[in-house]
Motif scaffolding. Sequence first.
Motif, PDB file in Angstrom:
ATOM      1  N   THR A   2       0.837  -1.190   0.000  1.00 14.45           N
ATOM      2  CA  THR A   2       0.000   0.000   0.000  1.00 14.45           C
ATOM      3  C   THR A   2       0.871   1.239   0.000  1.00 14.45           C
ATOM      4  O   THR A   2       1.788   1.362   0.810  1.00 14.45           O
ATOM      5  CB  THR A   2      -0.912   0.030   1.238  1.00 14.45           C
ATOM      6  N   THR A  46      -6.404   8.367 -14.518  1.00 15.16           N
ATOM      7  CA  THR A  46      -5.689   7.503 -13.578  1.00 15.16           C
ATOM      8  C   THR A  46      -5.133   8.313 -12.417  1.00 15.16           C
ATOM      9  O   THR A  46      -5.220   7.906 -11.249  1.00 15.16           O
ATOM     10  CB  THR A  46      -4.539   6.770 -14.294  1.00 15.16           C
ATOM     11  N   LYS A  49      -8.061   9.423 -10.102  1.00 16.26           N
ATOM     12  CA  LYS A  49      -8.577   8.269  -9.360  1.00 16.26           C
ATOM     13  C   LYS A  49      -7.612   7.867  -8.250  1.00 16.26           C
ATOM     14  O   LYS A  49      -8.033   7.591  -7.114  1.00 16.26           O
ATOM     15  CB  LYS A  49      -8.819   7.103 -10.311  1.00 16.26           C
ATOM     16  N   TYR A  50      -6.331   7.822  -8.570  1.00 13.54           N
ATOM     17  CA  TYR A  50      -5.328   7.451  -7.571  1.00 13.54           C
ATOM     18  C   TYR A  50      -5.325   8.460  -6.421  1.00 13.54           C
ATOM     19  O   TYR A  50      -5.268   8.085  -5.239  1.00 13.54           O
ATOM     20  CB  TYR A  50      -3.950   7.380  -8.211  1.00 13.54           C
ATOM     21  N   HIS A  52      -7.742  10.443  -5.375  1.00 12.73           N
ATOM     22  CA  HIS A  52      -8.945  10.339  -4.560  1.00 12.73           C
ATOM     23  C   HIS A  52      -8.925   9.074  -3.705  1.00 12.73           C
ATOM     24  O   HIS A  52      -9.390   9.082  -2.559  1.00 12.73           O
ATOM     25  CB  HIS A  52     -10.183  10.361  -5.454  1.00 12.73           C
ATOM     26  N   THR A  53      -8.367   8.005  -4.229  1.00  6.93           N
ATOM     27  CA  THR A  53      -8.289   6.755  -3.476  1.00  6.93           C
ATOM     28  C   THR A  53      -7.327   6.862  -2.305  1.00  6.93           C
ATOM     29  O   THR A  53      -7.544   6.275  -1.244  1.00  6.93           O
ATOM     30  CB  THR A  53      -7.858   5.599  -4.404  1.00  6.93           C
ATOM     31  N   HIS A  54      -6.252   7.631  -2.490  1.00  8.19           N
ATOM     32  CA  HIS A  54      -5.191   7.698  -1.487  1.00  8.19           C
ATOM     33  C   HIS A  54      -5.156   9.027  -0.733  1.00  8.19           C
ATOM     34  O   HIS A  54      -4.156   9.350  -0.088  1.00  8.19           O
ATOM     35  CB  HIS A  54      -3.842   7.424  -2.157  1.00  8.19           C
ATOM     36  N   GLN A  55      -6.255   9.770  -0.807  1.00 10.66           N
ATOM     37  CA  GLN A  55      -6.395  10.994  -0.008  1.00 10.66           C
ATOM     38  C   GLN A  55      -5.296  12.013  -0.283  1.00 10.66           C
ATOM     39  O   GLN A  55      -4.770  12.660   0.623  1.00 10.66           O
ATOM     40  CB  GLN A  55      -6.436  10.652   1.482  1.00 10.66           C
ATOM     41  N   ASP A 102     -14.643  12.224 -15.151  1.00  7.67           N
ATOM     42  CA  ASP A 102     -13.730  11.504 -14.251  1.00  7.67           C
ATOM     43  C   ASP A 102     -12.511  12.319 -13.848  1.00  7.67           C
ATOM     44  O   ASP A 102     -11.545  11.771 -13.305  1.00  7.67           O
ATOM     45  CB  ASP A 102     -13.279  10.168 -14.855  1.00  7.67           C
ATOM     46  N   ASP A 106     -13.452  16.589  -5.921  1.00  5.51           N
ATOM     47  CA  ASP A 106     -14.236  16.017  -4.836  1.00  5.51           C
ATOM     48  C   ASP A 106     -13.825  16.748  -3.562  1.00  5.51           C
ATOM     49  O   ASP A 106     -12.794  16.441  -2.965  1.00  5.51           O
ATOM     50  CB  ASP A 106     -13.975  14.513  -4.718  1.00  5.51           C
ATOM     51  N   LYS A 109     -12.941  14.960  -0.372  1.00  4.96           N
ATOM     52  CA  LYS A 109     -11.636  14.282  -0.322  1.00  4.96           C
ATOM     53  C   LYS A 109     -10.483  15.275  -0.228  1.00  4.96           C
ATOM     54  O   LYS A 109      -9.322  14.901  -0.390  1.00  4.96           O
ATOM     55  CB  LYS A 109     -11.481  13.377  -1.548  1.00  4.96           C
TER      56      LYS A 109
END
Length: 208
Positions: A2, A46, A49-50, A52-55, A102, A106, A109
């Motif tokens: 991670t 990409t 998305k990355y 937003h996923t990883h703050q 996309d 956000d 976030k």
Amino acid sequence: MTSTPPPNTAIVLIDPYNDFLHPSGKLNHMLASSLAATNSITHLQTLVKYAHTHQIPIFYGLHQQVRPSFIAGWTHPTNTQKSQMEHSAFEEGSWGVEIYTDLEPDIEKGDVVLSKHWCSSSFQNTDLEYQLRQRGVQNLVMGGMTANTCLESTARYAYELGFHVTLLKDATAGFSVEQKDAATELIWPLFANRVLTVDEWIESLEKA
């Protein structure tokens, strides 16, 4: 493994407007070949998305939008501003100034939509530096439009202010493939701390 991005890292994303990125956008015809050459839209998606996923917060540097009062009464507008007015590029309230699919911010976030830049740099006459300093951000990872105008101008300004600058060479485009390549291969390495692809940057976080 991670990834754990540094807490003082943020992405600066420049002008991901429909007018630039969508095939029906007013300026897309000028960027289409360069966007296709490096599959830039997919890499931008990409990246977002990355993040937003990883703050990892994204700071959106957006160009001023054309409206009746845009540059009204000005005695020395730039050629860029005059051209924008003439062609109604980035017209306020239009579909063209919506953020491409996309790539949208956000706020929940941690994303920040900045005050809009008037010409090229998202630092000049905006709140970008203030917003970054308030959040203790030092490392900037940068992509968007265009490689040798607004993105490069913003990155140079960041460099002069002492930020650590990583530029993503496949998350951008130019008004020609040659212009984009000249920026990413010849000019950016002269001042940026790192010039990477999106995948290379993500991989550097995974290794860390």
